[in-house]
Design a protein around this motif. Structure first.
Motif, PDB file in Angstrom:
ATOM      1  N   ARG A   1      -3.962  18.987  18.445  1.00 31.11           N
ATOM      2  CA  ARG A   1      -3.002  17.893  18.298  1.00 31.11           C
ATOM      3  C   ARG A   1      -3.226  16.833  19.364  1.00 31.11           C
ATOM      4  O   ARG A   1      -3.187  15.639  19.108  1.00 31.11           O
ATOM      5  N   LYS A   2      -3.473  17.290  20.602  1.00 30.73           N
ATOM      6  CA  LYS A   2      -3.704  16.367  21.714  1.00 30.73           C
ATOM      7  C   LYS A   2      -4.984  15.554  21.476  1.00 30.73           C
ATOM      8  O   LYS A   2      -5.005  14.334  21.681  1.00 30.73           O
ATOM      9  N   GLN A   3      -6.052  16.208  21.025  1.00 25.00           N
ATOM     10  CA  GLN A   3      -7.307  15.508  20.741  1.00 25.00           C
ATOM     11  C   GLN A   3      -7.127  14.507  19.597  1.00 25.00           C
ATOM     12  O   GLN A   3      -7.619  13.385  19.660  1.00 25.00           O
ATOM     13  N   LEU A   4      -6.424  14.928  18.568  1.00 25.35           N
ATOM     14  CA  LEU A   4      -6.174  14.050  17.432  1.00 25.35           C
ATOM     15  C   LEU A   4      -5.351  12.841  17.863  1.00 25.35           C
ATOM     16  O   LEU A   4      -5.628  11.710  17.462  1.00 25.35           O
ATOM     17  N   ARG A   5      -4.348  13.069  18.685  1.00 25.73           N
ATOM     18  CA  ARG A   5      -3.512  11.971  19.175  1.00 25.73           C
ATOM     19  C   ARG A   5      -4.353  10.982  19.993  1.00 25.73           C
ATOM     20  O   ARG A   5      -4.223   9.776  19.859  1.00 25.73           O
ATOM     21  N   SER A   6      -5.255  11.512  20.851  1.00 26.23           N
ATOM     22  CA  SER A   6      -6.095  10.621  21.651  1.00 26.23           C
ATOM     23  C   SER A   6      -7.073   9.865  20.755  1.00 26.23           C
ATOM     24  O   SER A   6      -7.429   8.728  21.032  1.00 26.23           O
ATOM     25  N   LEU A   7      -7.516  10.484  19.657  1.00 24.35           N
ATOM     26  CA  LEU A   7      -8.393   9.799  18.718  1.00 24.35           C
ATOM     27  C   LEU A   7      -7.642   8.713  17.958  1.00 24.35           C
ATOM     28  O   LEU A   7      -8.162   7.620  17.753  1.00 24.35           O
ATOM     29  N   LEU A   8      -6.439   9.017  17.557  1.00 24.10           N
ATOM     30  CA  LEU A   8      -5.672   8.072  16.745  1.00 24.10           C
ATOM     31  C   LEU A   8      -5.036   6.966  17.564  1.00 24.10           C
ATOM     32  O   LEU A   8      -4.682   5.925  17.020  1.00 24.10           O
ATOM     33  N   ASP A   9      -4.857   7.170  18.863  1.00 19.42           N
ATOM     34  CA  ASP A   9      -4.291   6.119  19.712  1.00 19.42           C
ATOM     35  C   ASP A   9      -5.430   5.339  20.347  1.00 19.42           C
ATOM     36  O   ASP A   9      -6.342   5.905  20.938  1.00 19.42           O
ATOM     37  N   GLY A  10      -5.403   4.019  20.196  1.00 18.92           N
ATOM     38  CA  GLY A  10      -6.452   3.172  20.740  1.00 18.92           C
ATOM     39  C   GLY A  10      -6.305   2.986  22.236  1.00 18.92           C
ATOM     40  O   GLY A  10      -5.367   3.475  22.868  1.00 18.92           O
ATOM     41  N   VAL A  11      -7.265   2.269  22.797  1.00 20.52           N
ATOM     42  CA  VAL A  11      -7.264   2.003  24.235  1.00 20.52           C
ATOM     43  C   VAL A  11      -6.026   1.200  24.623  1.00 20.52           C
ATOM     44  O   VAL A  11      -5.425   1.423  25.666  1.00 20.52           O
ATOM     45  N   ARG A  12      -5.647   0.264  23.758  1.00 16.45           N
ATOM     46  CA  ARG A  12      -4.487  -0.580  24.057  1.00 16.45           C
ATOM     47  C   ARG A  12      -3.208  -0.041  23.420  1.00 16.45           C
ATOM     48  O   ARG A  12      -2.241  -0.762  23.265  1.00 16.45           O
ATOM     49  N   GLY A  13      -3.243   1.201  22.996  1.00 15.73           N
ATOM     50  CA  GLY A  13      -2.032   1.810  22.458  1.00 15.73           C
ATOM     51  C   GLY A  13      -1.892   1.677  20.961  1.00 15.73           C
ATOM     52  O   GLY A  13      -0.940   2.202  20.394  1.00 15.73           O
ATOM     53  N   GLU A  14      -2.840   1.012  20.283  1.00 17.53           N
ATOM     54  CA  GLU A  14      -2.711   0.880  18.837  1.00 17.53           C
ATOM     55  C   GLU A  14      -3.206   2.157  18.167  1.00 17.53           C
ATOM     56  O   GLU A  14      -3.991   2.902  18.727  1.00 17.53           O
ATOM     57  N   THR A  15      -2.771   2.358  16.975  1.00 21.68           N
ATOM     58  CA  THR A  15      -3.171   3.554  16.239  1.00 21.68           C
ATOM     59  C   THR A  15      -4.499   3.280  15.537  1.00 21.68           C
ATOM     60  O   THR A  15      -4.953   2.136  15.446  1.00 21.68           O
ATOM     61  N   LEU A  16      -5.083   4.358  15.031  1.00 21.52           N
ATOM     62  CA  LEU A  16      -6.341   4.220  14.302  1.00 21.52           C
ATOM     63  C   LEU A  16      -6.144   3.311  13.092  1.00 21.52           C
ATOM     64  O   LEU A  16      -7.004   2.488  12.774  1.00 21.52           O
ATOM     65  N   GLU A  17      -5.024   3.423  12.452  1.00 24.90           N
ATOM     66  CA  GLU A  17      -4.728   2.580  11.293  1.00 24.90           C
ATOM     67  C   GLU A  17      -4.685   1.110  11.693  1.00 24.90           C
ATOM     68  O   GLU A  17      -5.264   0.253  11.015  1.00 24.90           O
ATOM     69  N   GLN A  18      -4.036   0.802  12.815  1.00 23.28           N
ATOM     70  CA  GLN A  18      -3.975  -0.578  13.291  1.00 23.28           C
ATOM     71  C   GLN A  18      -5.367  -1.085  13.660  1.00 23.28           C
ATOM     72  O   GLN A  18      -5.717  -2.231  13.367  1.00 23.28           O
ATOM     73  N   MET A  19      -6.165  -0.206  14.283  1.00 22.33           N
ATOM     74  CA  MET A  19      -7.525  -0.608  14.646  1.00 22.33           C
ATOM     75  C   MET A  19      -8.365  -0.877  13.396  1.00 22.33           C
ATOM     76  O   MET A  19      -9.142  -1.825  13.353  1.00 22.33           O
ATOM     77  N   LEU A  20      -8.197  -0.048  12.367  1.00 21.22           N
ATOM     78  CA  LEU A  20      -8.931  -0.269  11.119  1.00 21.22           C
ATOM     79  C   LEU A  20      -8.511  -1.568  10.452  1.00 21.22           C
ATOM     80  O   LEU A  20      -9.354  -2.310   9.944  1.00 21.22           O
ATOM     81  N   HIS A  21      -7.219  -1.860  10.456  1.00 20.46           N
ATOM     82  CA  HIS A  21      -6.752  -3.122   9.876  1.00 20.46           C
ATOM     83  C   HIS A  21      -7.334  -4.311  10.641  1.00 20.46           C
ATOM     84  O   HIS A  21      -7.774  -5.290  10.032  1.00 20.46           O
ATOM     85  N   ALA A  22      -7.335  -4.234  11.973  1.00 20.85           N
ATOM     86  CA  ALA A  22      -7.904  -5.311  12.791  1.00 20.85           C
ATOM     87  C   ALA A  22      -9.391  -5.471  12.503  1.00 20.85           C
ATOM     88  O   ALA A  22      -9.900  -6.590  12.380  1.00 20.85           O
ATOM     89  N   HIS A  23     -10.092  -4.357  12.374  1.00 27.03           N
ATOM     90  CA  HIS A  23     -11.521  -4.405  12.071  1.00 27.03           C
ATOM     91  C   HIS A  23     -11.763  -5.052  10.708  1.00 27.03           C
ATOM     92  O   HIS A  23     -12.681  -5.879  10.559  1.00 27.03           O
ATOM     93  N   MET A  24     -10.979  -4.695   9.724  1.00 28.21           N
ATOM     94  CA  MET A  24     -11.132  -5.282   8.388  1.00 28.21           C
ATOM     95  C   MET A  24     -10.838  -6.782   8.400  1.00 28.21           C
ATOM     96  O   MET A  24     -11.522  -7.557   7.717  1.00 28.21           O
ATOM     97  N   ARG A  25      -9.841  -7.207   9.184  1.00 27.74           N
ATOM     98  CA  ARG A  25      -9.556  -8.646   9.321  1.00 27.74           C
ATOM     99  C   ARG A  25     -10.753  -9.370   9.931  1.00 27.74           C
ATOM    100  O   ARG A  25     -11.153 -10.438   9.462  1.00 27.74           O
ATOM    101  N   GLU A  26     -11.315  -8.781  10.996  1.00 26.93           N
ATOM    102  CA  GLU A  26     -12.472  -9.388  11.655  1.00 26.93           C
ATOM    103  C   GLU A  26     -13.657  -9.484  10.698  1.00 26.93           C
ATOM    104  O   GLU A  26     -14.355 -10.493  10.668  1.00 26.93           O
ATOM    105  N   ARG A  27     -13.879  -8.434   9.914  1.00 30.27           N
ATOM    106  CA  ARG A  27     -14.979  -8.459   8.943  1.00 30.27           C
ATOM    107  C   ARG A  27     -14.756  -9.547   7.895  1.00 30.27           C
ATOM    108  O   ARG A  27     -15.700 -10.226   7.498  1.00 30.27           O
TER     109      ARG A  27
END
Length: 174
Positions: free
Chosen positions: A41-67
């Motif tokens: 759970r701890k590893q998954l949480r660290s994977l899903l939380d970004g460096v700036r506190g965003e979630t993996l979902e938020q990072m994917l949305h940002a990446h898709m916007r940039e693309r």
């Protein structure tokens, strides 16, 4: 089922000890499982939380916007390139120059013939004939790489120089 009851009554201490050992083993396995689950759970949480506190979902949305923005920029650049390429066909970019003395009493190669044309061979030959007391300028149209009027020797040499430059430019783009 009587034999089982008889065995259990006669060996009650052994059966109880065996059940106790099995229960303890189950508890140890459960504790190890919970510990592993907590680590996962701890590893998954660290994977899903970004460096700036965003979630993996938020990072994917940002990446898709940039693309999408990059794709739009690329499309705009492709359109601009297409426009530039179409303009290049009609730009007068092949030229040849011949300098000469038109008259024996005038030195310094002041007279010249300048030929310039585009990819389709449309352009002009411009000549300046310089004398001691006057200068004259002539212009003759070029279509398909050929002059519409008769050319002087110097004008023909300028047109041929422009044709050589065109051939060199075409070779370098292959």
């Amino acid at each position: 089922m009587g034999a089982l009851e008889t065995f259990a009554k006669q060996n009650l201490g052994v059966v109880t000890a065996a059940l106790l050992i099995l229960t303890l083993a189950a508890l140890v396995l459960a504790a190890v499982g919970f510990s592993n689950a907590a680590k996962t759970r701890k590893q998954l949480r660290s994977l899903l939380d970004g460096v700036r506190g965003e979630t993996l979902e938020q990072m994917l949305h940002a990446h898709m916007r940039e693309r999408a923005e990059q794709a739009a920029t690329l499309a705009a650049h492709a359109k601009a390139l297409e426009t530039l390429e179409s303009k290049m066909e009609s730009s007068k970019r092949y030229l040849g120059v011949v300098r000469y003395n038109a008259f024996d009493d005038v030195g310094g190669d002041q007279s010249f013939a300048l030929a310039l044309y585009d990819e389709t061979g449309h352009g002009a030959v411009i000549s300046s004939v310089v004398g001691r007391s006057n200068a004259r300028v002539y212009c003759k149209e070029i279509e398909g790489g050929q002059a519409k009027k008769d050319l002087s020797q110097e004008e023909q040499a300028a047109l041929e120089a422009a044709a050589r430059n065109r051939a060199l430019a075409r070779q370098s783009t292959k």
